[in-house]
Motif scaffolding. Sequence first.
Motif, PDB file in Angstrom:
ATOM      1  N   ASN A 106      11.085  -0.561  20.404  1.00 55.60           N
ATOM      2  CA  ASN A 106      10.151  -0.988  19.366  1.00 55.60           C
ATOM      3  C   ASN A 106       8.995  -1.822  19.900  1.00 55.60           C
ATOM      4  O   ASN A 106       9.046  -2.350  21.012  1.00 55.60           O
ATOM      5  CB  ASN A 106      10.903  -1.797  18.301  1.00 55.60           C
ATOM      6  N   GLY A 107       7.973  -1.910  19.079  1.00 60.91           N
ATOM      7  CA  GLY A 107       6.837  -2.772  19.354  1.00 60.91           C
ATOM      8  C   GLY A 107       6.637  -3.725  18.185  1.00 60.91           C
ATOM      9  O   GLY A 107       7.309  -4.738  18.055  1.00 60.91           O
ATOM     10  N   TYR A 108       5.727  -3.340  17.289  1.00 62.03           N
ATOM     11  CA  TYR A 108       5.414  -4.167  16.115  1.00 62.03           C
ATOM     12  C   TYR A 108       6.568  -4.194  15.122  1.00 62.03           C
ATOM     13  O   TYR A 108       6.672  -5.097  14.293  1.00 62.03           O
ATOM     14  CB  TYR A 108       4.159  -3.605  15.447  1.00 62.03           C
ATOM     15  N   LEU A 109       7.447  -3.208  15.207  1.00 62.61           N
ATOM     16  CA  LEU A 109       8.626  -3.134  14.331  1.00 62.61           C
ATOM     17  C   LEU A 109       9.681  -4.105  14.868  1.00 62.61           C
ATOM     18  O   LEU A 109      10.639  -3.734  15.555  1.00 62.61           O
ATOM     19  CB  LEU A 109       9.164  -1.703  14.292  1.00 62.61           C
ATOM     20  N   HIS A 110       9.490  -5.377  14.547  1.00 60.61           N
ATOM     21  CA  HIS A 110      10.274  -6.470  15.113  1.00 60.61           C
ATOM     22  C   HIS A 110      10.101  -7.671  14.181  1.00 60.61           C
ATOM     23  O   HIS A 110       9.048  -7.815  13.560  1.00 60.61           O
ATOM     24  CB  HIS A 110       9.738  -6.784  16.526  1.00 60.61           C
ATOM     25  N   PRO A 111      11.112  -8.537  14.057  1.00 58.24           N
ATOM     26  CA  PRO A 111      10.998  -9.673  13.118  1.00 58.24           C
ATOM     27  C   PRO A 111       9.750 -10.524  13.330  1.00 58.24           C
ATOM     28  O   PRO A 111       9.183 -11.063  12.380  1.00 58.24           O
ATOM     29  CB  PRO A 111      12.269 -10.486  13.391  1.00 58.24           C
ATOM     30  N   ARG A 112       9.314 -10.654  14.584  1.00 62.43           N
ATOM     31  CA  ARG A 112       8.107 -11.441  14.884  1.00 62.43           C
ATOM     32  C   ARG A 112       7.018 -10.559  15.504  1.00 62.43           C
ATOM     33  O   ARG A 112       6.095 -11.067  16.154  1.00 62.43           O
ATOM     34  CB  ARG A 112       8.467 -12.601  15.833  1.00 62.43           C
ATOM     35  N   ILE A 178       8.241   5.010  15.131  1.00 63.97           N
ATOM     36  CA  ILE A 178       7.036   4.689  15.900  1.00 63.97           C
ATOM     37  C   ILE A 178       6.488   3.340  15.453  1.00 63.97           C
ATOM     38  O   ILE A 178       6.393   3.051  14.260  1.00 63.97           O
ATOM     39  CB  ILE A 178       5.942   5.752  15.694  1.00 63.97           C
ATOM     40  N   SER A 179       6.126   2.517  16.426  1.00 63.96           N
ATOM     41  CA  SER A 179       5.411   1.278  16.102  1.00 63.96           C
ATOM     42  C   SER A 179       4.373   1.000  17.177  1.00 63.96           C
ATOM     43  O   SER A 179       4.522   1.426  18.328  1.00 63.96           O
ATOM     44  CB  SER A 179       6.368   0.095  15.946  1.00 63.96           C
ATOM     45  N   THR A 180       3.324   0.314  16.799  1.00 64.36           N
ATOM     46  CA  THR A 180       2.258   0.015  17.744  1.00 64.36           C
ATOM     47  C   THR A 180       2.725  -1.030  18.746  1.00 64.36           C
ATOM     48  O   THR A 180       3.666  -1.783  18.505  1.00 64.36           O
ATOM     49  CB  THR A 180       1.008  -0.516  17.014  1.00 64.36           C
ATOM     50  N   GLY A 181       2.052  -1.037  19.866  1.00 64.47           N
ATOM     51  CA  GLY A 181       2.315  -2.060  20.866  1.00 64.47           C
ATOM     52  C   GLY A 181       1.060  -2.884  21.062  1.00 64.47           C
ATOM     53  O   GLY A 181       0.940  -3.993  20.563  1.00 64.47           O
ATOM     54  N   ASN A 182       0.087  -2.294  21.728  1.00 65.42           N
ATOM     55  CA  ASN A 182      -1.141  -3.006  22.053  1.00 65.42           C
ATOM     56  C   ASN A 182      -2.295  -2.006  22.142  1.00 65.42           C
ATOM     57  O   ASN A 182      -2.147  -0.913  22.692  1.00 65.42           O
ATOM     58  CB  ASN A 182      -0.967  -3.715  23.406  1.00 65.42           C
TER      59      ASN A 182
END
Length: 223
Positions: A106-112, A178-182
């Motif tokens: 995961n990237g943006y799919l995270h508690p923070r 899918i989640s964004t990273g940077n």
Amino acid sequence: MESRFIKEQQELIKKIDLTDRVVLEDINTVAGTDLAYWQDNGKEYAVCCIVVIDYKTHSVIEEASYADIVNVPYIPGCLAYRELPVFMEAYKSLKNIPDVIFFDGNGYLHPRHMGLAVHAGILLGKITAGIAKSYYKINNTGFKMPENIAGAYSDIIINGEVYGRALRTHTGVKPVFISTGNKISLDTAVYMANELTGTDSHIPIPTRLADIMTHKEREKYRN
């Protein structure tokens, strides 16, 4: 240790860049990366594998790996601190620096919003995204299953914010997440994931190849 990690994540959040810097016509190489773990004589080890492929032909350009002892225990929400040291060493050995890196996770799919794809993307200043095979539930929030059509997706919305997407890359298969990273938008990350998915698996080629490689490398080190 946990409080120090969380404090650092809260500082790094300020550096998250979700501006889409991807120009698809200029993307030549994409990497997939994954890690595998094992125990030996009471110690924990991990190997990180990175596979760089040609974005247009999907042919493999380079493979790299690095294995080491893991001294950081598993702490929910702080997985990056276990995986980053091994990943960074594998990355340093690459001769072909990829334009985009997809992480099996995961990237943006995270508690923070600080999954491995985000954390590594900030440190490297590279375009990164996460492709997870299983759903990371946050705040006990589920997701809507996409239609059973290739390319169908549903946004993962938590507290009114889009954290990622459940994407069905082929008809009749489980979705990937899918989640964004940077430096990439969710739309572009999903588009590239679809473009990079072959006919023999529902998992995009870069992370699939990295996953296969980690199993081979782990067996080599075990033996």
